[in-house]
Design a protein around this motif. Structure first.
Motif, PDB file in Angstrom:
ATOM      1  N   VAL A 188       0.989  -1.217   0.000  1.00 55.30           N
ATOM      2  CA  VAL A 188       0.178   0.072   0.046  1.00 55.30           C
ATOM      3  C   VAL A 188       0.975   1.132   0.103  1.00 55.30           C
ATOM      4  N   PRO A 189       1.592   1.543  -0.936  1.00 54.88           N
ATOM      5  CA  PRO A 189       2.641   2.622  -1.157  1.00 54.88           C
ATOM      6  C   PRO A 189       1.851   3.975  -1.135  1.00 54.88           C
ATOM      7  N   PHE A 190       2.276   4.794  -0.587  1.00 48.46           N
ATOM      8  CA  PHE A 190       2.125   6.396  -0.889  1.00 48.46           C
ATOM      9  C   PHE A 190       3.179   7.219  -0.694  1.00 48.46           C
ATOM     10  N   VAL A 218       2.422  -0.636  11.988  1.00 49.63           N
ATOM     11  CA  VAL A 218       2.697   0.254  10.964  1.00 49.63           C
ATOM     12  C   VAL A 218       4.238   0.952  11.594  1.00 49.63           C
ATOM     13  N   ALA A 219       4.335   1.266  12.541  1.00 50.94           N
ATOM     14  CA  ALA A 219       5.627   1.922  13.175  1.00 50.94           C
ATOM     15  C   ALA A 219       5.474   2.187  14.591  1.00 50.94           C
ATOM     16  N   PRO A 220       6.643   2.370  15.345  1.00 44.13           N
ATOM     17  CA  PRO A 220       6.476   2.594  16.852  1.00 44.13           C
ATOM     18  C   PRO A 220       5.637   4.047  17.196  1.00 44.13           C
ATOM     19  N   CYS A 240      -0.721   7.816  13.793  1.00 42.34           N
ATOM     20  CA  CYS A 240       0.692   8.031  13.911  1.00 42.34           C
ATOM     21  C   CYS A 240       1.218   9.592  13.778  1.00 42.34           C
ATOM     22  N   ALA A 241       2.180   9.864  14.893  1.00 44.60           N
ATOM     23  CA  ALA A 241       2.733  11.075  14.923  1.00 44.60           C
ATOM     24  C   ALA A 241       4.196  11.068  14.616  1.00 44.60           C
ATOM     25  N   PHE A 242       4.803  11.508  13.588  1.00 47.29           N
ATOM     26  CA  PHE A 242       6.429  11.439  13.341  1.00 47.29           C
ATOM     27  C   PHE A 242       6.998  12.924  13.524  1.00 47.29           C
ATOM     28  N   PRO A 243       8.131  13.088  14.039  1.00 40.93           N
ATOM     29  CA  PRO A 243       8.932  14.292  14.389  1.00 40.93           C
ATOM     30  C   PRO A 243       9.408  15.056  13.047  1.00 40.93           C
ATOM     31  N   ASP A 244       9.280  13.869  12.109  1.00 37.96           N
ATOM     32  CA  ASP A 244      10.257  14.676  10.852  1.00 37.96           C
ATOM     33  C   ASP A 244       9.754  16.023  10.457  1.00 37.96           C
ATOM     34  N   PRO A 257       7.906   0.270   4.198  1.00 39.80           N
ATOM     35  CA  PRO A 257       6.605   0.443   3.479  1.00 39.80           C
ATOM     36  C   PRO A 257       5.440  -0.224   3.959  1.00 39.80           C
ATOM     37  N   LEU A 258       4.295   0.502   3.794  1.00 41.07           N
ATOM     38  CA  LEU A 258       3.074  -0.054   4.155  1.00 41.07           C
ATOM     39  C   LEU A 258       2.353  -1.195   3.507  1.00 41.07           C
ATOM     40  N   ARG A 259       2.245  -2.096   4.208  1.00 38.96           N
ATOM     41  CA  ARG A 259       1.504  -3.404   3.513  1.00 38.96           C
ATOM     42  C   ARG A 259       0.359  -3.964   4.452  1.00 38.96           C
TER      43      ARG A 259
END
Length: 444
Positions: A188-190, A218-220, A240-244, A257-259
């Motif tokens: 499930v790419p985006f 999905v991610a930590p 999801c909250a990412f600090p990027d 990658p999301l799968r």
């Protein structure tokens, strides 16, 4: 870029709509048969230039003309664009098919199609000194030739232009997946790109996965929880909250990658994806922050209805329960449209009157028209099934029937139908159990 419609056109789960202007016609013969439309966004945000920095890329203002009647050829389109309302707000770059004269331009469209397309594409930059929040407008008029006569679009179409500053996260989702096998795993790419003129201080990703897809961990930085009501949760929400920090022109991606794993009961599944800038910032164009990943599995669902037998003496009231069951193996959901997964059509047996109507059922005339005399007493009923049903789920519709005539046994028909149109349900391979009877017999 936000848009509104004067004649709505739905384009899908992440729909884009255009402001359309009806057209008056020059001759009575044409007036009844065709209409000219102007396609233009109702709102547009143009990036402010940072102090001392380079100008952002031009913001696109895409325009077009189209008409309705495919039997007519419409040619010689003349779209007049007036940008006098942008003075001090934005500067315009004209395409080759426009002839500017001062603050207006006449743009030519030699052949007018019957669907909205981009035919005149302008570029807009913030004017020198224009600060965020400054606003103006672009107005339009149009003419064309059809069948020897003229088509003229009246005034009133315009685009409100605002100078904005901030991040603009643009999400591009994956192509639909067809033919997924239950038990398989599909990508499930985006992609996410910041098209704004300010950095996004963090990124929030929200995923809504329908029941037939398992996104795993999905991610930590993500938390998952069931969403929706019913015997089982139809959707799982992943936050999801990412600090990027995503600089202008930069991109963001998940750590991995999301799968999605396709469940044994999957059929028509989807993952709704949205992104937002962090730190409470407002995205300049939130309509580009979402996408839908569709996953169609190879599966079927056997829908069935079951009738019943009731008996009683004249004057008695009895309960007659119509029963629907999804025998699986797939669950069925219309979460996007909100339509029922099917309808249960019930013709009341002669000699009985409905005195109590179940929830989600409405009266009809015997031929199927609307019954105007209240919920009770109709000769026929149509009952809406839920917008989703799990495999092995049962839905009942208990009717109260007053027995008026205790004569020989009478039969009422129960038929399972699609929510719209006629014919069998496309996912149901067994139509033999889509019909049943309600049999009314006199008491012994």
């Amino acid at each position: 870029m936000r848009t509104s419609v004067s004649r709505a056109v739905r384009l899908g789960a992440c729909a884009a709509t255009a402001a359309l202007v009806t057209a008056g016609l020059a001759t009575p013969a044409s007036a009844a048969s065709d209409t000219l439309w102007i396609q233009a966004p109702s709102e547009l945000t143009v990036l402010a230039a940072p102090a001392g920095g380079p100008k952002p890329a031009a913001t696109t203002l895409a325009l077009g003309l189209y008409h309705d009647n495919e039997r007519y050829r419409v040619t010689d389109g003349r779209l007049t664009v007036d940008v006098s309302g942008l003075a001090g707000v934005a500067d315009v770059t004209w395409p080759a098919n426009c002839a500017p004269a001062g603050t207006t331009a006449v743009c030519t469209v030699p052949e007018i199609p019957t669907s909205a397309t981009d035919q005149v594409v302008l570029g807009l930059h913030a004017a020198d000194g224009a600060a965020a929040g400054a606003s103006g407008r672009v107005t339009y008029s149009a003419k064309a030739t059809s069948n020897g006569g003229g088509l003229t679009a009246p005034g009133g179409s315009e685009t409100a232009v605002t100078i904005g500053s901030g991040p603009d996260l643009v999400l591009t989702g994956p192509a639909p997946v067809e033919g997924a096998r239950p038990g398989s795993t599909v990508p499930v790419p985006f992609t996410v790109v910041n098209r704004g003129n300010e950095a996004a201080q963090g990124v929030r990703v929200t995923l809504y996965a329908t029941r037939g897809l398992d996104l795993g961990t999905v991610a930590p930085q993500c938390t998952a929880a069931p969403a929706g009501e019913g015997p089982v949760a139809p959707v799982t929400k992943v936050d999801c909250a990412f600090p990027d920090v995503v600089a202008p022109g930069g991109s963001f991606a998940l750590p991995a990658p999301l799968r999605a794993t396709v469940a044994r009961y999957a059929l028509n599944e989807r993952v709704d994806i949205t992104v937002e800038p962090g730190d409470g910032a407002t995205d300049l164009a939130p309509e580009t922050n979402g996408a839908v990943a569709a996953v169609a599995a190879v599966n079927t669902a056997d829908f069935a209805v079951r009738g019943t037998r009731v008996s009683g003496a004249a004057g008695e009231t009895v309960t007659a329960t119509l029963t629907f069951r999804n025998r699986g193996p797939a669950w069925i959901a219309n979460l996007g449209s909100g339509d029922p997964v099917g309808l249960v059509d019930f013709v009341v047996p002669q000699g009985a009157t409905v005195t109590g109507v179940p929830e989600n059922c409405s009266g009809r005339t015997l031929s199927g028209g609307w019954y105007e005399n209240g919920p009770a007493g109709a000769p026929r009923y149509v009952c809406n099934l839920p917008i989703w049903v799990a495999e092995k789920q049962t839905v009942t519709f208990p009717f109260q029937l007053r027995i008026d005539t205790a004569g020989p046994r009478a039969t009422g028909a129960i038929t399972l139908k699609p929510p719209y149109g006629a014919g069998p349900l496309p996912f149901d391979p067994n139509t033999a159990n889509n019909q049943a009877n309600l049999v009314l017999t006199p008491a012994a």
